[in-house]
Design a protein around this motif. Structure first.
Motif, mmCIF file in Angstrom:
data_model
loop_
_atom_site.group_PDB
_atom_site.id
_atom_site.type_symbol
_atom_site.label_atom_id
_atom_site.label_comp_id
_atom_site.label_asym_id
_atom_site.label_seq_id
_atom_site.Cartn_x
_atom_site.Cartn_y
_atom_site.Cartn_z
ATOM 1 N N THR A 15 49.717 98.181 14.827
ATOM 2 C CA THR A 15 49.284 99.542 15.148
ATOM 3 C C THR A 15 49.996 100.096 16.378
ATOM 4 O O THR A 15 49.805 101.263 16.712
ATOM 5 N N GLY A 16 50.798 99.269 17.053
ATOM 6 C CA GLY A 16 51.558 99.775 18.189
ATOM 7 C C GLY A 16 52.589 100.801 17.734
ATOM 8 O O GLY A 16 52.903 101.748 18.443
ATOM 9 N N CYS A 17 53.161 100.616 16.511
ATOM 10 C CA CYS A 17 54.155 101.545 16.003
ATOM 11 C C CYS A 17 53.624 102.338 14.818
ATOM 12 O O CYS A 17 53.969 103.498 14.653
ATOM 13 N N HIS A 18 52.804 101.681 13.968
ATOM 14 C CA HIS A 18 52.256 102.388 12.797
ATOM 15 C C HIS A 18 50.898 102.947 13.173
ATOM 16 O O HIS A 18 50.026 102.200 13.600
ATOM 17 N N SER A 19 50.725 104.248 13.005
ATOM 18 C CA SER A 19 49.424 104.830 13.307
ATOM 19 C C SER A 19 48.391 104.221 12.359
ATOM 20 O O SER A 19 48.633 104.143 11.158
#
Lengths: 340, 472
Positions: free
Chosen positions: B264-268
């Protein structure tokens, strides 16, 4: 030329008359209380000297106290040595006081006319242990902080003056930054002043009263030069021991107090282990009192017994001797049990 | 003035006495509590045909909030969720566990009852409450789920009673995501709210036990995205979770670095791909801002644009981001070799950069080792420790500068880092020299003390001898 100068000073300082008096004064050629007492005074002076030097870089502030000790060890020239001497001398100081007390007790030197000397000595023991203990709080590391909490809480359980002593030590009801201030004030001001005064009175009393119960029964030597030279040799030996310990056995600085950290195991200094051991191993309630209150009460009774000792000890009776021996044995056993 | 003050006092006293009297009165039973386990007929007037949601909507919002702020638990006059009364005591495990899970969940609140999702009549403590005519559903369908959760979670008025920080855009973002789109197209394999957040045992995402907590994100996503067979119809490789675990990000995360990015750091978490993010390269500068700015000044930036390559991924990879010092260099698998297999000048630069990076890394390691050794020997050197920290900063800066490919500028950074390393090593050496001097001084001092001791003992013997012929 040198003789002229010496004569000039001797005339003005009156050293000649003093030396004559010391030459005339006889003391036993070998006496444990004399040497242990001399060593206690020497260690006290050593700590005053190193302590004054350590006061210069030390910071009385919970946020920087620990860091200032790291700086003393890491950056101040000879700081590590000074701190090592100061810390190790404090342990030897307490140990020498205890040996001194034990020897006086076992040789029954507290008897008339030495009652005042004995009472001043007991006060000195309290002041001396207080000096050593307040010193362990100053690095404001985890152990010192916990000690400040646990030991003051324990003293707070003492009879009559307990609450007062606790508030005095803590600088309030709780352990706060003021506790560090109080510890510093006691360690560098109140207690050294009290100790200096008491040492003077104690020594003057020893000097005034003939410590020999039975002159002629033991071989004697004059205070000057014989005893002075021997005492100097003993002090040189003690100094070499302290400096060796300070050089080769570093005294840990400890981690700075982190109030967010979980409560850790408090390790009291060895001379207070017996009290913690007593409270720790006692059942929670004794005779309707919390164990800490009971133990502190019992220790106060021992103190009262020590105060009354010169007045209740009768010639020919050996009971006080046995009581003293039992107390020393109990202290030793408790300490040994806590250590092992 | 005094008379009005007296009046005030008297009225205060009266009020106090009155409140005490009122409290002393036994509370009048409002409605007989239904005996647990025993199904009784509903009291005739105890069943207004309202759902709890409607009842909740009728509550005065402001009063409700004020009561919450004062910490007073709002007690409804009547049990608005009698479902639990029976379900918590049922012998059928399947039917009991759901109630137990709900009672432990974040939804456990008088204002969010079972009927919020299952409908039915929660005020009716009989089996009649399950009647189909009340709209009761046993298991809301896959496609209804987002609408069901959104029913409350899209409503700011409802949500703000519980938390000022809960977002209300999850449903709309989910519908924009690939997950949401295929779900709406009827794909029942697509995850919906309950697949990540749980069903009856929903916890707040900040709770470490919540499956959707960021600490568990990799496990959660891996449930589908590491399953090759499940991912095949969608043309997804299913290797991403494993690649991430091998990456610097995954390793840092495994070592307990809470800042390290997980899925979730890059993918919302709800929207999946963010707008304008054709490549993950567009997201790297959320953390690595300096690197991106420096890269944009480099010859690579123009070349990559020309070749239609994204900024970061060609060298660093996406899920499998490796340590930066392994990227540069001329090893066959290095990033540089991918494009520059023969070019003379770029290969020269690549080699220089790789040498600089490994040099400075070795220097930093050397400083750390020297400091650790010194500390073991009881040497405290705050200045050297500060230099060690600056050394680390200098190395990070060097790594950032690599993105410019500007060799003279890199040389400056290296010179600076090496200077700091030399300073730290110098401080350690100085401390060691001082320690050695101290030790020599100690032996000299102890030697002198021994000499003095011997002299004093001899002196004591001398004075004793001198006295003894004439003494007693």
């Amino acid at each position: 030329m040198e003789g002229v100068a010496r004569k000039w000073f001797a005339e003005r300082l009156g050293t000649g008359a003093l030396l004559e008096r010391l030459r005339a004064r006889q003391v036993p050629s070998f006496s444990v209380p004399q040497y242990t007492g001399g060593v206690v005074i020497f260690l006290f002076l050593l700590q005053v000297a190193t302590g004054i030097l350590l006061m210069l870089p030390y910071r009385v502030d919970p946020a920087s106290a620990n860091a200032s000790i790291e700086a003393i060890v890491g950056q101040v020239p000879f700081g590590s040595l000074m701190r090592g001497i100061h810390a190790w001398a404090s342990h030897l100081f307490v140990a020498a006081m205890m040996l001194h007390l034990a020897s006086v007790l076992l040789l029954r030197r507290y008897r008339a006319p030495n009652e005042l000397v004995w009472l001043l000595g007991l006060l000195l023991l309290l002041v001396g242990v207080g000096l050593a203990f307040t010193g362990t709080i100053l690095p404001w590391n985890e152990n010192g902080y916990l000690q400040a909490r646990v030991s003051s809480e324990m003293l707070g359980q003492g009879p009559v003056f307990g609450g007062f002593v606790k508030r005095l030590l803590r600088g309030g009801d709780e352990v706060t930054p003021w506790t560090l201030n109080h510890a510093y004030g006691f360690h560098t001001g109140v207690l050294p002043a009290a100790a200096t005064l008491l040492v003077l009175l104690h020594t003057v009393q020893v000097h005034r009263r003939a410590p020999l119960a039975d002159p002629g029964a033991v071989p004697t030597i004059p205070v000057y030069p014989d005893f002075a030279v021997r005492m100097a040799a003993a002090c040189v030996g003690v100094m070499a021991l302290v400096v060796s310990l300070a050089t080769f056995v570093p005294v840990p600085i400890g981690e700075a107090v982190d109030l967010r950290a979980s409560v850790l195991n408090a390790q009291p200094p060895w001379y207070l282990l017996f009290a913690h051991e007593l409270v720790g191993s006692a059942p929670p309630m004794i005779l309707g009192l919390p164990s800490a209150q009971f133990v502190l009460g019992a220790l106060s009774l021992v103190g009262l017994f020590a105060v009354g000792l010169p007045f209740i000890d009768r010639r020919g009776s050996r009971i006080t001797l046995y009581v003293g021996l039992v107390l020393i044995a109990v202290w030793g056993l408790l300490t040994a049990h806590a250590v092992l | 003035m005094p008379s009005s003050e007296r009046l005030l006092r008297v009225s205060l006293v009266v009020a106090c006495v009155a409140s005490v009297i009122v409290r002393a009165q036994p509370a009048a039973p409002v409605a007989a509590d239904p005996v647990p386990g025993k199904v009784t007929a509903p009291p005739a007037k105890a069943a207004p045909a309202t759902t709890p949601q409607e009842a909740a909507a009728r509550l005065d919002d402001a009063k409700d909030l004020a009561a919450d702020q004062q910490g007073r638990k709002k007690r409804p006059e009547r049990d608005t969720n009698t479902c639990l009364t029976c379900h918590l005591t049922l012998s059928d495990t399947k039917l009991r566990v759901v109630a137990e899970q709900y009672a432990q969940s974040a939804h456990k609140d008088e204002r969010i009852g079972c009927a919020a999702c299952h409908k039915g009549n929660p005020l009716d403590p009989t089996v009649q409450s399950h009647d189909k005519s009340t709209g009761f559903v046993v298991r809301p369908g896959h496609q209804q789920m987002a609408g069901l959760c959104g029913g409350c979670h899209e409503d700011p008025t409802f949500v703000r009673r519980f938390s000022a920080r809960l977002p209300v855009d999850q449903k709309r973002l989910y519908e924009l995501s690939r997950h949401g789109k295929i779900a709406n197209a009827g794909d029942t394999h697509s995850p919906t709210c309950s697949d990540c957040h749980g069903v009856h045992d929903i916890q707040h995402v900040s709770s470490p036990s919540a499956p959707a907590n960021r600490r568990h994100a990799a496990e959660l996503c891996s449930r589908c995205h590491a399953d090759r067979d499940a991912m095949r119809p969608y043309g997804i490789a299913a290797t991403q979770p494993d690649k991430w675990r091998q990456s610097v990000h995954g390793k840092a995360f495994a070592q307990g670095n809470e800042q390290a990015p997980t899925c979730t750091g890059c993918h919302s978490p709800h929207a999946g791909t963010l707008p304008g993010t054709a490549s993950v390269s567009a997201l790297c500068d959320r953390c690595h801002q300096d690197e991106r700015e420096l890269f944009l000044k480099s010859p690579h930036a123009r070349a990559f644009r020309r070749l239609g390559l994204p900024d970061c991924v060609p060298c660093h990879g996406d899920h499998d981001v490796t340590r930066s010092s392994w990227v540069a260099g001329l090893a066959p698998d290095s990033a540089c070799s991918k494009c520059h297999s023969k070019d003379e000048r770029p290969r020269e630069v690549a080699q220089q950069v790789a040498r600089m990076l490994s040099d400075v890394e070795a220097d930093e390691h050397g400083v750390q080792v020297a400091l650790d050794d010194a500390r073991r020997d009881g040497l405290y050197m705050p200045a050297a420790e500060f230099a060690r920290d600056r050394m680390h900063t200098a190395r990070i800066r060097l790594i950032a500068t690599v993105h410019t490919l500007d060799v003279p500028r890199l040389q400056d950074d290296v010179t600076q880092a090496k200077g700091i390393a030399a300073e730290a090593q110098g401080l350690v050496e100085k401390a060691r020299r001082e320690r050695a001097l101290e030790r020599r001084g100690y032996f000299v001092a102890v030697g002198l003390a021994s000499l003095l001791f011997v002299l004093l003992v001899l002196k004591a013997a001398q004075v004793a001898r001198r006295r003894s012929p004439s003494g007693p």
